[in-house]
Design a protein around this motif. Structure first.
Motif, PDB file in Angstrom:
ATOM      1  N   GLU A   1     -10.883  21.021  -1.291  1.00 53.05           N
ATOM      2  CA  GLU A   1     -11.100  22.070  -2.266  1.00 53.05           C
ATOM      3  C   GLU A   1     -10.258  21.892  -3.518  1.00 53.05           C
ATOM      4  N   GLU A   2      -9.127  21.131  -3.423  1.00 49.93           N
ATOM      5  CA  GLU A   2      -8.214  21.075  -4.544  1.00 49.93           C
ATOM      6  C   GLU A   2      -8.098  19.675  -5.116  1.00 49.93           C
ATOM      7  N   ASP A   3      -7.407  18.786  -4.405  1.00 51.25           N
ATOM      8  CA  ASP A   3      -7.117  17.480  -4.968  1.00 51.25           C
ATOM      9  C   ASP A   3      -8.366  16.652  -5.214  1.00 51.25           C
ATOM     10  N   GLU A   4      -9.452  16.894  -4.458  1.00 50.25           N
ATOM     11  CA  GLU A   4     -10.684  16.153  -4.666  1.00 50.25           C
ATOM     12  C   GLU A   4     -11.693  16.987  -5.436  1.00 50.25           C
ATOM     13  N   ARG A   5     -11.211  17.789  -6.345  1.00 46.97           N
ATOM     14  CA  ARG A   5     -12.117  18.623  -7.135  1.00 46.97           C
ATOM     15  C   ARG A   5     -12.895  17.749  -8.110  1.00 46.97           C
ATOM     16  N   MET A   6     -14.085  18.173  -8.456  1.00 48.26           N
ATOM     17  CA  MET A   6     -14.864  17.466  -9.461  1.00 48.26           C
ATOM     18  C   MET A   6     -14.291  17.752 -10.840  1.00 48.26           C
ATOM     19  N   ILE A   7     -14.418  16.788 -11.705  1.00 48.30           N
ATOM     20  CA  ILE A   7     -13.890  16.962 -13.053  1.00 48.30           C
ATOM     21  C   ILE A   7     -14.577  18.112 -13.757  1.00 48.30           C
ATOM     22  N   SER A   8     -15.875  18.232 -13.567  1.00 52.86           N
ATOM     23  CA  SER A   8     -16.598  19.314 -14.238  1.00 52.86           C
ATOM     24  C   SER A   8     -17.472  20.029 -13.225  1.00 52.86           C
ATOM     25  N   GLU A   9     -17.903  21.198 -13.597  1.00 56.68           N
ATOM     26  CA  GLU A   9     -18.820  21.934 -12.753  1.00 56.68           C
ATOM     27  C   GLU A   9     -20.184  21.254 -12.782  1.00 56.68           C
ATOM     28  N   ALA A  10     -21.138  21.807 -12.062  1.00 54.46           N
ATOM     29  CA  ALA A  10     -22.472  21.210 -12.025  1.00 54.46           C
ATOM     30  C   ALA A  10     -23.022  21.081 -13.433  1.00 54.46           C
TER      31      ALA A  10
ATOM     32  N   SER B   1     -23.638  14.254  -9.688  1.00 50.83           N
ATOM     33  CA  SER B   1     -22.659  14.721 -10.659  1.00 50.83           C
ATOM     34  C   SER B   1     -21.450  13.796 -10.702  1.00 50.83           C
ATOM     35  N   PRO B   2     -20.675  13.857 -11.783  1.00 51.23           N
ATOM     36  CA  PRO B   2     -19.425  13.082 -11.833  1.00 51.23           C
ATOM     37  C   PRO B   2     -18.460  13.547 -10.752  1.00 51.23           C
ATOM     38  N   LEU B   3     -17.733  12.597 -10.185  1.00 51.88           N
ATOM     39  CA  LEU B   3     -16.768  12.895  -9.131  1.00 51.88           C
ATOM     40  C   LEU B   3     -15.384  12.440  -9.568  1.00 51.88           C
ATOM     41  N   SER B   4     -14.376  13.148  -9.098  1.00 53.84           N
ATOM     42  CA  SER B   4     -12.999  12.746  -9.358  1.00 53.84           C
ATOM     43  C   SER B   4     -12.195  12.859  -8.080  1.00 53.84           C
ATOM     44  N   VAL B   5     -11.406  11.824  -7.783  1.00 53.77           N
ATOM     45  CA  VAL B   5     -10.522  11.841  -6.625  1.00 53.77           C
ATOM     46  C   VAL B   5      -9.159  11.336  -7.060  1.00 53.77           C
ATOM     47  N   SER B   6      -8.146  11.667  -6.284  1.00 50.72           N
ATOM     48  CA  SER B   6      -6.780  11.258  -6.616  1.00 50.72           C
ATOM     49  C   SER B   6      -6.342  10.015  -5.868  1.00 50.72           C
ATOM     50  N   ASP B   7      -7.124   9.604  -4.864  1.00 57.18           N
ATOM     51  CA  ASP B   7      -6.730   8.443  -4.074  1.00 57.18           C
ATOM     52  C   ASP B   7      -7.959   7.830  -3.424  1.00 57.18           C
ATOM     53  N   LEU B   8      -7.843   6.564  -3.061  1.00 55.92           N
ATOM     54  CA  LEU B   8      -8.873   5.835  -2.340  1.00 55.92           C
ATOM     55  C   LEU B   8      -8.218   5.130  -1.157  1.00 55.92           C
ATOM     56  N   PRO B   9      -8.899   5.046  -0.018  1.00 56.91           N
ATOM     57  CA  PRO B   9     -10.256   5.527   0.255  1.00 56.91           C
ATOM     58  C   PRO B   9     -10.319   7.044   0.274  1.00 56.91           C
ATOM     59  N   SER B  10     -11.535   7.563  -0.028  1.00 60.72           N
ATOM     60  CA  SER B  10     -11.745   8.997  -0.166  1.00 60.72           C
ATOM     61  C   SER B  10     -12.974   9.411   0.643  1.00 60.72           C
ATOM     62  N   LYS B  11     -12.850  10.518   1.363  1.00 63.43           N
ATOM     63  CA  LYS B  11     -13.994  11.024   2.115  1.00 63.43           C
ATOM     64  C   LYS B  11     -15.146  11.369   1.167  1.00 63.43           C
ATOM     65  N   LYS B  12     -14.790  11.948   0.028  1.00 60.91           N
ATOM     66  CA  LYS B  12     -15.838  12.357  -0.907  1.00 60.91           C
ATOM     67  C   LYS B  12     -16.609  11.154  -1.441  1.00 60.91           C
TER      68      LYS B  12
ATOM     69  N   PRO C   1       0.834  -1.204   0.000  1.00 62.47           N
ATOM     70  CA  PRO C   1       0.000   0.000   0.000  1.00 62.47           C
ATOM     71  C   PRO C   1       0.867   1.251   0.000  1.00 62.47           C
ATOM     72  N   VAL C   2       0.402   2.255  -0.713  1.00 64.51           N
ATOM     73  CA  VAL C   2       1.150   3.505  -0.785  1.00 64.51           C
ATOM     74  C   VAL C   2       0.291   4.641  -0.269  1.00 64.51           C
ATOM     75  N   LEU C   3       0.949   5.639   0.266  1.00 63.09           N
ATOM     76  CA  LEU C   3       0.270   6.823   0.760  1.00 63.09           C
ATOM     77  C   LEU C   3       0.155   7.795  -0.397  1.00 63.09           C
ATOM     78  N   GLY C   4      -1.075   8.000  -0.889  1.00 65.35           N
ATOM     79  CA  GLY C   4      -1.282   8.885  -2.021  1.00 65.35           C
ATOM     80  C   GLY C   4      -1.117  10.336  -1.645  1.00 65.35           C
ATOM     81  N   GLU C   5      -1.329  11.160  -2.603  1.00 65.27           N
ATOM     82  CA  GLU C   5      -1.234  12.587  -2.352  1.00 65.27           C
ATOM     83  C   GLU C   5      -2.237  12.984  -1.284  1.00 65.27           C
ATOM     84  N   GLN C   6      -1.887  13.961  -0.461  1.00 66.04           N
ATOM     85  CA  GLN C   6      -2.793  14.432   0.578  1.00 66.04           C
ATOM     86  C   GLN C   6      -4.041  15.009  -0.056  1.00 66.04           C
ATOM     87  N   GLU C   7      -5.157  14.502   0.405  1.00 64.29           N
ATOM     88  CA  GLU C   7      -6.419  14.941  -0.180  1.00 64.29           C
ATOM     89  C   GLU C   7      -6.891  16.230   0.465  1.00 64.29           C
ATOM     90  N   GLU C   8      -7.113  17.204  -0.363  1.00 67.08           N
ATOM     91  CA  GLU C   8      -7.685  18.472   0.088  1.00 67.08           C
ATOM     92  C   GLU C   8      -9.047  18.599  -0.562  1.00 67.08           C
TER      93      GLU C   8
END
Length: 589
Positions: free
Chosen positions: A419-428, A556-567, A410-417
């Motif tokens: 507002e930033e790293d867990e941003r949605m791919i597109s707006e509403a 809406s579509p969601l995008s995250v940089s790592d799992l598990p994810s709060k979002k 297991p690897v420690l992914g990028e720190q999830e923020e």
């Protein structure tokens, strides 16, 4: 007269002092010489009727750190005790029942005294030196790796553990020996290596059908259709990347109790632990990020490294300069003068029930021969050296592209923020699309996409994630049956997608084990079918996650940089709750 007495006393003590020092030096070779040693009187001992073979063994590197961790966990060493080396003397002899036994010599002056917990009975077919070699090799690699909560069925020598999983990294003789030894005790073993380990996969044979329902097994029948013998295959040999999906071995195995690392050492050692945030961790209170993630993601309670100091030196110095330094270290550390009165050396007290573990292991016939031990201890008969095959295996182990760790761990992914790293791919989405998503089954025809042609559906190889292809695949698997679903949109060229794939599988497995009704699906977006699906879902980037409730598009579509994810976790909870879509829930602190 007084002057003569003074002269006499001075001469007397000048002669006595060397004798005292010499006596102290001799006593320094006993197991109670270290100032940090645990007193032998704290552990019961027995006296052998006679003694036979003996062997001094020094543990160092990750192997000794592992043993210290277990001894501290059991309260047999102080939590703050840490030395560079541990040593023990194994002796054979006859007990009061005239049985041949092997055990750890105690710290008393009596050379025939051994710790009671350490005594193991030697079967008739096993030589005394083979018993000693097996005992030393098993100390960390097998006994320390036994699942802490394993249960046993039966009594005496027939007692068999049927619960617990262990992962072993490496293909060396020691790795294969550890795999066979743990399997013979009933532990389900996954042996992971980029090479081809020579291991007996069916070492865990069982004849008692009463214990088999909890294990994967093959059952053979007689002509009367009654079971006559059952064989459990409890050693799985895996590559670091498993299957066509190249899932990391840890994600593939899921939860496991312990990991034996014969190639490297993920533990931090030789340090002050006063301000260590991980001090409460079981792994000698020194859990690094990999060890912490093993515990967090896979419920791995024990990380065991068998890496010696010689192996560490070669890994650090390289194949050209390392071997000479490692061999010189082994010769120096193995001298008896180094052990005597040296605070870096600690006499090893007996771990709990190690004698029982060794007795069962010897009875099962899993033996590491004294000849093989001589090969491992080529430069010193008390310090295990290094192996060229281990060096090359560790070198060619694939590395995770997202972090400088061996692939599969297991690897420690990028720190999830949020507002930033867990941003949605597109707006509403636009109002037009939102209406289609909420009011209908998301028919592709309503979005102007032709779905009459059936896309070829992929073969299902992942038991936890359902693969779909194109719009028709989504329609038949999700929309028509009215499924609650999370759909992972990925592409082969996407580095982040590759990083997320094994973690998505693990998330799916955990949710399935928790009886979640949500279908975890995945679609490849790189093909022509995938591009059509992307236009239907109005998603133009990967990785992306799309939710469905009762076959209808949800949110809406969601995008995250790592799992598990709060979002993702909050989105799934919202999906199962029956409540309306609320984007603000995803951003809650």
């Amino acid at each position: 007269m007084i002057g003569q007495q003074r002269t006499f006393l001075k001469s007397y003590f000048s002669l006595l002092l060397p004798l005292l020092l010499a006596t102290s030096a001799c006593q320094g070779l006993s197991l109670s010489s270290s100032p940090t040693a645990t007193k032998s009187m704290e552990f019961p001992t027995i006296s052998l009727q006679s003694t036979g073979k003996s062997q001094l063994a020094i543990l160092d590197g990750g192997e000794w750190t592992t043993v210290q961790a277990l001894l501290q966990k059991e309260g047999r060493l102080s939590q703050r005790t840490f030395t560079k080396y541990g040593y023990m003397k194994l002796v054979t002899g006859l007990n009061d029942q005239n049985q041949r036994v092997v055990g750890m010599q105690s710290g008393s002056k009596d050379n025939e005294s051994v710790y009671q917990d350490s005594v193991a009975v030697i079967p008739d077919k096993v030589s005394e030196m083979d018993a000693i070699a097996t005992y030393i090799a098993s100390f960390a690699a097998i006994h320390c790796a036994l699942p802490p909560n394993a249960k046993h069925i039966g009594g005496g020598t027939d007692s068999v553990s049927i619960e617990g999983k262990t992962v072993i990294l490496g293909s060396s003789e020691l790795a294969c020996f550890a795999a066979e030894g743990l399997a013979s005790l009933g532990v389900h073993v996954s042996l992971v290596s980029p090479g081809s380990p020579s291991v007996n996969k069916k070492v865990g044979k069982r004849k008692s059908c009463e214990i088999l329902p909890k294990l994967t097994f093959l059952l053979f029948y007689s002509r009367k259709n009654s079971p006559v013998i059952a064989i459990t295959t409890i050693v799985d040999v895996l590559k670091p990347a498993v299957g066509p999906e190249e899932i990391g071995f840890a994600a593939h195995v899921g939860d496991f109790d312990s990991l034996v690392d014969t190639l490297n050492n993920e533990m931090r050692s030789n340090r002050n632990f006063e301000d260590d945030d991980d001090y409460d961790d079981e792994n000698f209170r020194i859990g690094g990020s990999t060890i912490s993630l093993l515990k967090k993601n896979h419920n791995c309670q024990r990380y065991i490294s068998t890496l010696t100091e010689c192996q560490t030196i070669v890994a650090k110095e390289g194949i050209f300069g390392g071997p000479g330094k490692a061999d010189a270290y082994a010769k120096e550390a193995g001298t008896k003068n180094s052990v005597s009165f040296n605070p870096d050396f600690l006499p090893i007290p007996p771990p709990e029930d190690i004698g029982s573990s060794m007795t069962k292991l010897l009875e099962k016939g899993v033996i590491l021969s004294s000849q093989l031990r001589k090969k491992m201890y080529a430069k010193s008969d008390v310090v295990r050296g290094w192996s060229l095959s281990d060096f090359w295996e560790n070198t060619r182990w694939p590395r995770d592209a997202s972090a400088d760790v061996r692939f599969g761990l297991p690897v420690l992914g990028e720190q999830e923020e949020e507002e930033e790293d867990e941003r949605m791919i597109s707006e509403a989405p636009s109002q037009k699309f939102e209406k289609v998503a909420v009011s209908s089954l998301l028919r592709a025809e309503a979005l102007g996409v032709d779905t009459d042609e059936e896309a070829p559906q992929p073969k299902q190889t992942n038991p936890h994630v359902f693969d779909i292809n194109g719009v028709s695949g989504m329609k038949s698997a999700i929309i028509d049956p009215g499924k609650d679903c999370i759909l992972f949109l990925s592409a082969k060229f996407c580095k982040t997608c590759k990083h997320l794939t094994p973690k998505y599988t693990r998330l799916a497995r955990i949710e399935k084990e928790n009886d979640s009704p949500v279908l975890f699906a995945r679609a490849e977006m790189g093909s022509a079918w995938g591009k059509k699906l992307g236009r239907v879902l109005q998603v133009d980037a990967v990785p992306s996650f799309v939710l469905f409730r009762n076959g209808k598009r949800f949110g809406s579509p969601l995008s995250v940089s790592d799992l598990p994810s709060k979002k993702i976790g909050r989105a799934l909870a919202l999906l199962e709750s029956g409540k309306d879509w609320d984007p603000s829930v995803l951003k809650e602190e």
